[in-house]
Design an enzyme around this catalytic site. Structure first.
Site, short mmCIF file in Angstrom:
data_model
loop_
_atom_site.label_atom_id
_atom_site.label_comp_id
_atom_site.label_asym_id
_atom_site.label_seq_id
_atom_site.Cartn_x
_atom_site.Cartn_y
_atom_site.Cartn_z
N LYS A 1 0.85 -1.19 0.00
CA LYS A 1 0.00 0.00 0.00
C LYS A 1 0.88 1.24 0.00
O LYS A 1 2.01 1.20 0.53
CB LYS A 1 -0.93 0.02 1.21
CG LYS A 1 -0.22 0.13 2.57
CD LYS A 1 -0.69 1.27 3.46
CE LYS A 1 0.44 1.97 4.17
NZ LYS A 1 0.68 1.64 5.55
N ASP B 1 -3.52 -1.28 10.01
CA ASP B 1 -3.57 -1.23 8.53
C ASP B 1 -4.16 -2.50 7.91
O ASP B 1 -4.36 -2.54 6.70
CB ASP B 1 -2.15 -1.05 7.96
CG ASP B 1 -1.70 0.40 8.02
OD1 ASP B 1 -2.54 1.27 8.29
OD2 ASP B 1 -0.51 0.64 7.79
P1 ATP Z 1 3.53 -0.27 8.63
O1 ATP Z 1 3.59 1.01 7.89
O2 ATP Z 1 2.17 -0.93 8.64
O3 ATP Z 1 4.20 -0.25 9.99
P2 ATP Z 1 5.82 -1.28 7.32
O4 ATP Z 1 5.79 -1.49 5.86
O5 ATP Z 1 6.53 -0.05 7.78
O6 ATP Z 1 4.35 -1.32 7.81
P3 ATP Z 1 6.37 -4.06 7.72
O7 ATP Z 1 7.20 -4.42 6.53
O8 ATP Z 1 4.96 -4.45 7.73
O9 ATP Z 1 6.50 -2.49 8.02
O10 ATP Z 1 7.14 -4.68 8.99
C1 ATP Z 1 7.16 -4.09 10.23
C2 ATP Z 1 7.68 -5.07 11.29
O11 ATP Z 1 6.82 -6.22 11.33
C3 ATP Z 1 9.07 -5.60 11.04
O12 ATP Z 1 9.78 -5.45 12.26
C4 ATP Z 1 8.91 -7.07 10.74
O13 ATP Z 1 9.94 -7.86 11.29
C5 ATP Z 1 7.57 -7.43 11.38
N1 ATP Z 1 6.79 -8.43 10.61
C6 ATP Z 1 6.01 -9.37 11.13
N2 ATP Z 1 5.43 -10.09 10.15
C7 ATP Z 1 5.85 -9.60 8.98
C8 ATP Z 1 5.60 -9.92 7.63
N3 ATP Z 1 4.81 -10.94 7.27
N4 ATP Z 1 6.19 -9.17 6.68
C9 ATP Z 1 6.99 -8.13 7.04
N5 ATP Z 1 7.27 -7.81 8.30
C10 ATP Z 1 6.72 -8.51 9.28
#
Ligand code: ATP
Length: 288
Positions: free
Chosen positions: A10, A136
């Site tokens: 997203k 989210d």
């Molecule tokens: P958001 O903006 O919703 O916080 P993001 O894109 O910044 O999302 P993600 O890639 O979703 O961050 O990952 C955030 C944290 O979640 C990381 O520390 C990661 O280790 C953990 N995590 C748990 N499950 C997953 C997954 N399936 N994919 C990615 N990260 C994950």
């Protein structure tokens, strides 16, 4: 039987924070949409009552901390399911990037298991369940374009935005959403005009949309990581019409109307930034 579910990234087109709540969360107003950069989630039904998760990325936990695992467990508990599942995640969305990869994987598990196990649960119910996993996740369950409010879990679906191409530039840092919100000062925030963004989407007006995109969380992320501001400036200089940070960052999004322009900007940014992608905005649900 193996079942594959797409988990699109997203991007935010606007992020506004309206205030802090008594439960510790913030009230937000965000316009979000999906792009064609996606994780691929394979689900294999198991006869034993067990959840096994593995992702091909060293930064993603292969245990109960994985949001995909949490989604399967929440579904099993709520609907008293005694079957198990093996979840294999091909990670294509960068981790901790502000692109909602983990939330999208969790949403893909909810949608996929709904089909694999013939549960016939409406998307709205899956979205409610998703809210217990992360703010989210409800948006990602629908996987379209939406105005998200509350702590991000209240979803009003919108038509897809007019823009078709985006350049995503992620510097080599991971950002924790919690840290960014904790450091946010609510006074004097440069609030985006969400009403104008909704109008631009309704009117399919690309330039109006680009004029109004904005993200109040940039005030925190750019002060912690000045490189994010530099990438924003490069993105503008290179000719992106609308530029903002996605979610809590650090990924910077540049919006353009044509693919050839997106590729030119991508080539210009590659020497400057570790991970750069050209993506198409999808913005409508490809999930059901
Ligand atoms: P958001 O903006 O919703 O916080 P993001 O894109 O910044 O999302 P993600 O890639 O979703 O961050 O990952 C955030 C944290 O979640 C990381 O520390 C990661 O280790 C953990 N995590 C748990 N499950 C997953 C997954 N399936 N994919 C990615 N990260 C994950």
């Amino acid at each position: 039987m193996v079942f594959f579910e797409n988990a699109p990234a997203k991007i935010t087109l606007s992020v506004d924070v309206l205030g802090k709540r008594v439960d510790g969360y913030h009230d937000v107003e965000m316009v979000m949409t999906t792009v064609d950069l996606a994780d691929r989630v394979a689900l294999t039904s198991l006869e034993v009552d067990y959840i096994d998760v593995s992702a091909d990325n060293q930064y993603v936990p292969n245990d109960e901390r994985n949001l995909a695992y949490k989604a399967a467990l929440a579904l099993k508990n709520k609907y008293h399911i005694t079957r198990g599942v093996r979840i294999d995640i091909e990670k294509n969305i960068p981790v901790s990037a502000g692109l909602g990869g983990g939330s999208s994987d969790a949403a893909a598990v909810l949608r996929g298991l709904n089909k694999l196990w013939d549960l016939d649960i409406p998307l709205s119910e899956l979205a409610d369940l998703g809210a217990s996993i992360g703010s989210d996740v409800p948006f990602c369950v629908y996987g379209s374009t939406a105005l998200a409010s509350g702590r991000g879990e209240i979803i009003e679906e919108l038509s897809p935005p007019p823009v078709t191409w985006a350049i995503l530039a992620k510097p080599n840092i991971g950002v924790s959403t919690r840290v960014i919100f904790n450091q946010l000062t609510l006074e004097n925030l440069p609030h985006p005009n969400t009403k104008r963004i909704l109008e631009a989407i309704n009117q399919q007006d690309f330039y109006k949309l680009c004029d109004h995109v904005g993200n109040v969380l940039e005030t925190v992320t750019t002060s912690l990581y000045p490189n994010v501001q530099r990438i924003k400036e490069k993105m503008v200089q290179a000719g992106s019409k609308g530029v903002l940070m996605s979610g809590s960052g650090p990924t910077v999004v540049g919006l353009v109307e044509h693919q050839h322009k997106a590729i030119r900007i991508y080539n210009g940014l590659r020497g400057f930034c570790d991970e750069v992608y050209v993506v198409r905005i999808i913005g409508y649900s490809t999930t059901c």
